[in-house]
Design an enzyme around this catalytic site. Structure first.
Site, PDB file in Angstrom:
ATOM      1  N   GLU A  25       0.952 -12.917   9.993  1.00 37.40           N
ATOM      2  CA  GLU A  25       0.276 -11.818  10.427  1.00 37.40           C
ATOM      3  C   GLU A  25       0.952 -11.073  11.471  1.00 37.40           C
ATOM      4  O   GLU A  25       0.567 -10.417  12.695  1.00 37.40           O
ATOM      5  CB  GLU A  25      -1.046 -12.184  11.372  1.00 37.40           C
ATOM      6  CG  GLU A  25      -2.183 -13.119  10.589  1.00 37.40           C
ATOM      7  CD  GLU A  25      -3.392 -13.493  11.269  1.00 37.40           C
ATOM      8  OE1 GLU A  25      -4.722 -13.262  10.613  1.00 37.40           O
ATOM      9  OE2 GLU A  25      -3.485 -13.369  12.590  1.00 37.40           O
TER      10      GLU A  25
ATOM     11  N   GLU B 280      -5.714 -17.349   4.488  1.00 38.74           N
ATOM     12  CA  GLU B 280      -6.528 -17.998   5.684  1.00 38.74           C
ATOM     13  C   GLU B 280      -7.989 -17.377   5.262  1.00 38.74           C
ATOM     14  O   GLU B 280      -8.466 -16.157   5.640  1.00 38.74           O
ATOM     15  CB  GLU B 280      -6.352 -17.461   6.971  1.00 38.74           C
ATOM     16  CG  GLU B 280      -5.127 -18.277   7.341  1.00 38.74           C
ATOM     17  CD  GLU B 280      -4.886 -17.865   8.804  1.00 38.74           C
ATOM     18  OE1 GLU B 280      -5.582 -17.423   9.639  1.00 38.74           O
ATOM     19  OE2 GLU B 280      -3.548 -18.212   9.471  1.00 38.74           O
TER      20      GLU B 280
END
Length: 516
Positions: free
Chosen positions: A91, A165
């Site tokens: 991320e 995710e």
């Protein structure tokens, strides 16, 4: 190698079960883990910048990759192993936009012999900042699947669609409620995603535990530490037992793939041992010398300057005169208990933006002690440069207070504590010890009703933190931590314990109230 850190053994187990692996080695992983997985010793250099092209940081990353990945080459799918692909960073688009930094990490992975596909992951809004040209981009989200995947497709016109995710629950923080997500609603979101033909990883499929001091924290202008449990309201709970969400997800997945025609396993047996007395005690302040060696300096030293990862630091200084004083601590990282000649004076919490405390010094040369707890380094955003202890100026009535000892208390071993039987009220932080018998080891949950705040160990294994602030009201105890026969429990209570100094082991957890 410690068993719980044996990555090759884990990969062997995955291969034996016919599972493939998407390896996500970081170096930054977030995961609500202490510091996002980055080691605290990086912060010993005051101007080092994490997750950048700072040469000192990149040198440490390259060394880490070489040590981790070179031995894992036989586990790559190109050599018959279970690892299908490896992630570059994590991320990153939520943190920065330096493509050259990501390119360095990708090249470092290749230099370690990684010849499987690489991928990045970002939240949909961050794809343009965190993706790397020529590398598969994936997305993280937990709702609005069609919209999120459309954003991913617009960014990456070809290639597989993958949610690295797919969030199906959430984590808890101290002082809030226990977060749960309706199983039917989460299953509906899963159905929407699978209907698009995309692939996914459930985050989390199996709830976990931030054992010891490993929990992280968030800081979006206010510091919020994560609790010990990482149950996450997952399909398999913290103890590995199937939940309602497991059954709901299984029914959805059966619409798109073959599901084994087998019943869902029943929860594993649990252990109960009520009212275990903790009959021996040892004060922390009185026995600090057996827990860490003090370092003298003009200013209080940070944990990182003391080369300390976790735990506490005990700061001591002698006050020059008697009378009323105002003590000001510029930065408390994260919770400071203040003592005067061993007697509690008050508490200053970073979470509440507290910096000053007033009290009266009874005599000349009184000893001021400040016990500072690292409640978890920030794991997300620019706050990851999260040094611990007392930072900045310390003022007494507006003047610098100089001449300190800083004593690291990592609490990695409690063997030197002189426990003794006591029935009196303990003033200040103290360790309390007891024993209990186990006929057959099984998972259980330690309940500390009536205790205030601290940490617990079973047979030397650090279970984690407890706090009456909640929401979490029990600590998970895995069966392998216990042994047949006599077992030891030690509780560090920072404030006040149950009048009877007992704890209970129960068959069910208490993760706290949920939001109505």
């Amino acid at each position: 190698m410690d068993d719980e850190l044996d990555l090759p053994a884990y990969l062997d187990l995955a291969a034996a079960e016919g599972l493939h692996v998407l390896l996500r080695p970081g170096p930054y992983i977030c995961a609500e883990w202490e510091g996002g997985g980055l080691p605290s010793w990086l912060l010993a250099e005051p101007d080092l910048r994490l997750r950048t092209r700072d040469p000192r940081y990149l040198s440490a990353v390259d060394d880490y990759f070489a040590r981790l990945l070179t031995p894992l080459q036989p586990y790559l799918s190109t050599r018959g192993g279970p690892i299908l692909a490896i992630q570059v960073e994590n991320e990153y688009g939520a943190y920065g936009d330096d493509t050259a930094y990501l390119e360095h990490l990708a090249h470092s992975l290749r230099r370690c012999g990684v010849d499987v596909p690489l991928f990045t992951c970002d939240q949909p809004a961050d794809l343009s900042r965190g993706a790397l040209p020529g590398i598969l981009a994936t997305a993280n989200f937990g709702s609005r699947s069609a919209q999120s995947l459309a954003t991913l497709r617009a960014h990456q016109p070809t290639g597989p669609l993958l949610s690295t995710e797919f969030w199906i629950g959430w984590f808890d923080r101290w002082g809030s409620h226990h977060v749960v997500r309706d199983a039917d609603q989460a299953a509906q979101e899963l159905d929407e995603l699978l209907a698009t033909g995309a692939s996914l990883n459930l985050y989390m499929f199996h709830g976990g535990t931030n054992f010891g001091f490993t929990n992280g924290a968030n800081d979006k202008h206010t510091y919020r530490p994560t609790v010990t449990s990482y149950d996450y309201d997952a399909p398999l709970d913290e103890a590995g037992d199937p939940t309602e969400k497991f059954t709901a997800f299984r029914e959805v997945i059966a619409k798109y793939a073959t599901v084994p025609d087998e019943p869902v396993p029943a929860p594993a047996a649990k252990l109960a041992v009520p009212a275990v007395p903790l009959t021996q005690s040892a004060g922390l302040l009185e026995n600090a010398e057996s827990l860490g060696e003090a370092v003298e300096s003009r200013h209080p030293l940070t944990m990182e300057e003391l080369r300390q990862d976790f735990g506490f630091v005990l700061y001591d200084t002698t006050l020059p005169a008697a009378g009323p004083v105002l003590l000001e601590l510029e930065h408390v990282r994260d919770r400071a208990q203040v003592f005067l000649d061993g007697q509690p004076v008050g508490v200053l919490e970073r979470e509440n933006h507290e910096h000053a405390i007033a009290f009266t010094v009874p005599r000349e040369s009184s000893v001021l002690s400040v016990l500072v707890e690292n409640q978890g380094r920030v794991n997300y955003g620019v706050g990851i440069h999260d040094r611990k202890g007392l930072l900045g100026e310390v003022l007494l009535n507006g003047s610098e207070l100089a001449g300190w000892t800083s004593r690291p208390l990592p609490l990695t071993s409690l063997e030197g504590l002189p426990f003794a039987a006591t029935r009196t009220v303990t003033i200040g932080p103290a360790f309390h010890r007891g024993t209990f018998e186990v006929v057959e080891a099984a998972d259980t949950f330690l309940h500390l009703d009536g205790w205030t705040k601290g940490n617990a160990w079973i047979n030397g294994f650090a279970l984690g933190r407890y706090w009456s602030r909640g929401p979490q009201r029990s600590l998970y105890v895995p069966a392998p931590v216990l042994r047949k026969g006599t077992n030891e429990i030690i509780v560090l209570e920072l404030h006040a314990s149950h009048h009877a100094r007992t704890v209970d082991f129960k068959q069910t957890p208490d993760l706290g109230p949920t939001e109505e």
